[in-house]
Design a protein around this motif. Structure first.
Motif, PDB file in Angstrom:
ATOM      1  N   ALA A  13      57.898   5.426  15.140  1.00 59.38           N
ATOM      2  CA  ALA A  13      57.458   5.644  13.767  1.00 59.38           C
ATOM      3  C   ALA A  13      58.070   4.535  12.934  1.00 59.38           C
ATOM      4  O   ALA A  13      59.238   4.202  13.116  1.00 59.38           O
ATOM      5  N   LEU A  26      58.546  14.087   5.050  1.00 56.80           N
ATOM      6  CA  LEU A  26      59.154  12.938   5.732  1.00 56.80           C
ATOM      7  C   LEU A  26      59.260  11.812   4.716  1.00 56.80           C
ATOM      8  O   LEU A  26      58.313  11.542   3.975  1.00 56.80           O
ATOM      9  N   VAL A  29      60.681   7.576   7.472  1.00 58.64           N
ATOM     10  CA  VAL A  29      61.319   7.761   8.783  1.00 58.64           C
ATOM     11  C   VAL A  29      60.917   6.645   9.749  1.00 58.64           C
ATOM     12  O   VAL A  29      59.730   6.372   9.937  1.00 58.64           O
ATOM     13  N   LEU A  52      57.279  15.600  11.898  1.00 59.80           N
ATOM     14  CA  LEU A  52      57.457  14.377  12.689  1.00 59.80           C
ATOM     15  C   LEU A  52      56.824  14.533  14.075  1.00 59.80           C
ATOM     16  O   LEU A  52      56.201  13.594  14.595  1.00 59.80           O
TER      17      LEU A  52
END
Ligand code: ADP
Ligand code: MG
Lengths: 247, 291
Positions: A13, A26, A29, A52
């Motif tokens: 990611a 998120l 990240v 995630l």
């Protein structure tokens, strides 16, 4: 140990941010899951683990940022299935309760595009790794299984796709310690067979013991990424209020 | 005694059309959460297409399969163009319902404009009559019953054993989990609408041969099919089939012993009573189980 410098990470990611309406789940990240690694993402309730997991499986397009699988950027796909070679065991297992054990497994192979013959072959193989109660009566409806049996079946269903990467979201939730051990034993075996494992957990004990790498999420941000052992790791776990029992 | 047996036999024969429609309704409802009120009109439209094909020299048997295909394709198009763009959500159930009612009305108007509103004779797949337990029954009705049973057997096999059918049941239970496994939920919806509307075409094809074909012919059988669906439970396929046959028999008995004018009233009185006792129908479940 695999050489991490030459092989692209199994999953990565890069600056991934995701909002549900006004909720920031998120927040920028970036993580790399090396091929063949066992990575744990730890965080308390609401930290963003499930979000995630969905994003890295390719099942949820993040508000911004990039997901890479084997070095290639993942585009959002037509019918929105998972990235090829990646399987997700979702939070809460999400078995098809009215379908039998056998049918749940079969769909894991069918969904990944395996032929009928290949699916039946895998089915025998996966059934053999499941607890005796499931092996003996694969016609039972999944809703009638105990929590531990359901978790094992959910993993079995995911590996029917023969994934190179398995993402598993809070497998220990609601399970007795002896069952948690069973689940982790199976994950270790899969890892030893070369499957990359990405584990999302609130309970640090088992996760820390099995992982090559630990990521700690706090309110959508990565606050630690590195070795699961050592003082820095312990300090990060404590400040994240995660799994004091591990220390 | 002989009376009641003959009423039951011809009731079952009538009920096969309701059972087919009811099964179609349940297949579509279970896989896409849509109550398709246009299903009967879709079957009628396909039967009109078959009539035009027959007039152009196509054999009846071929026209029968053509009708199934036409209804299936119209069903797929309706789902893709009108239902799928709505997305998901509780209130959309109602929106989808209104859309299918509207679609049915548009289809009826379209058929009236294209083929006219006067009833048209429609040839039976199998002409002639036979005696069953002293009752004269048209071979068309027998064929309808046989095809209904074959279609139901096929549906049972498809949903029980074929991976695609199992995937359809899974998607009905938890569409997101189905998507997580890589099951193509869009294709599942298309197949459900094809199957459901194809079954409706079989029903309307036989009903048209029983009386005649006009754009509004689906009205009364659809009414009874829904009665059968509620009787059996909106989520149960065997329930819908049994419900459809039961309505056929009930309708026949009520029409004979009480009054042909009050058939609908009597049928619905019985259903209201049944639903009072068992709100989910005989075989349905009110909420899909979540584990
Ligand atoms: N579908 C959703 N709609 C709105 N908010 C959500 C949704 N899913 C998660 N959230 C919110 O996003 C944040 C992260 O949730 P989640 O990823 O489920 O965390 P975790 O799995 O670590 O508990 C939480 O604040 C949660 O309330
Ligand atoms: Mg979670």
């Amino acid at each position: 140990m695999l050489d991490m410098t030459s092989a692209p990470p199994a999953l990565a990611a890069e600056g991934v941010t995701h909002r549900y309406g006004g909720v920031l789940a998120l927040d920028g990240v970036s993580v790399q899951i090396g091929t063949g690694q066992f990575v744990s993402v730890l965080g308390s309730n609401g930290a963003g683990k499930s979000t995630l997991a969905m994003v890295l499986a390719g099942l949820l397009a993040p508000s911004s940022g990039t997901v890479r699988a084997g070095g290639h950027a993942v585009a959002s796909r037509g019918h929105g299935g998972p990235i090829a070679g990646v399987s997700l065991v979702p939070e809460g297992r999400r078995l098809f309760g009215q379908l039998s054990v056998r049918e749940n497994l079969l769909l894991g192979g069918f969904g990944a595009g395996a032929s009928g013959r290949e699916t039946r072959r895998r089915l025998d193989e996966v059934l053999a790794s499941l607890p005796k109660a499931l092996r003996d009566d694969p016609g039972r409806a999944a809703a009638t299984l105990s929590g531990g049996e359901q978790q094992m079946l959910a993993i079995g269903r995911a590996i029917m796709a023969q994934p190179r990467t398995l993402i598993i979201d809070e497998p220990s939730m609601g399970l007795a310690p002896v069952l948690i051990n069973q689940v982790y034993e199976w994950l270790s075996r899969l890892h030893a067979d070369g499957v990359t494992i990405l584990l999302m957990e609130q309970m640090a004990t088992h996760a820390v013991r099995h992982s090559d790498m630990m990521v700690i999420l706090d309110r959508g941000r990565v606050v630690y990424a590195g070795s699961p052992q050592g003082d820095a790791a312990s300090a990060a776990l404590i400040s994240g209020y995660i799994g004091e029992e591990a220390l | 005694m002989g009376d009641i047996i003959s009423l039951i036999i011809s009731g079952i024969a009538n009920g096969s059309a309701y059972a087919l429609l009811a099964l179609g309704i349940v297949i579509i409802f279970r896989s896409t959460d849509t109550v398709n009120f246009a299903i009967g009109d879709t079957g009628t439209l396909a039967t009109f297409a078959a009539l035009s094909a027959i007039a152009a020299g196509v054999p009846i048997a071929a026209a029968f399969f053509l009708a199934i295909a036409v209804a299936g394709v119209v069903g797929i198009a309706a789902e893709r163009l009108l239902i799928r763009p709505l997305g998901h959500g509780q209130h959309l159930l109602f929106v989808a319902l209104v859309i299918t009612i509207g679609l049915g009305l548009v289809m009826q108007a379209g058929m009236g404009a294209f083929w006219g509103n006067t009833p048209k004779p429609f040839p039976p797949l199998v002409p002639g009559w036979i005696q069953v337990a002293g009752v004269a029954i048209s071979l068309n009705k027998i064929a309808a019953t046989v095809f209904a049973l074959i279609a139901m057997g096929f549906v049972a096999w498809f949903f029980g054993y074929m991976p695609f059918g199992i995937a359809m049941r899974a998607s009905a239970e938890d569409p997101l989990a189905a998507r997580m496994l890589g099951l193509n939920t869009g294709r599942i919806a298309s197949i459900a609408w094809f199957l459901g509307c194809g079954l409706a075409a079989i029903a309307m094809f036989f009903l048209a041969a029983e009386s005649s074909l006009n754009p509004h012919i689906a009205h009364s059988p659809l009414f009874r099919a829904f009665a059968g669906v509620f009787l059996g439970g909106l989520t149960s396929m065997p329930g819908a089939v049994i419900g459809g046959f039961a309505i056929g028999v009930l309708d026949n008995i009520a029409g004979h012993y009480i009054s042909a004018n009050y058939r609908d009233t009597i049928v619905f009185t019985v259903i209201v009573v049944v639903l009072f006792v068992r709100p989910a129908g005989f075989l349905g479940s009110i909420r899909k189980e979540r584990v």
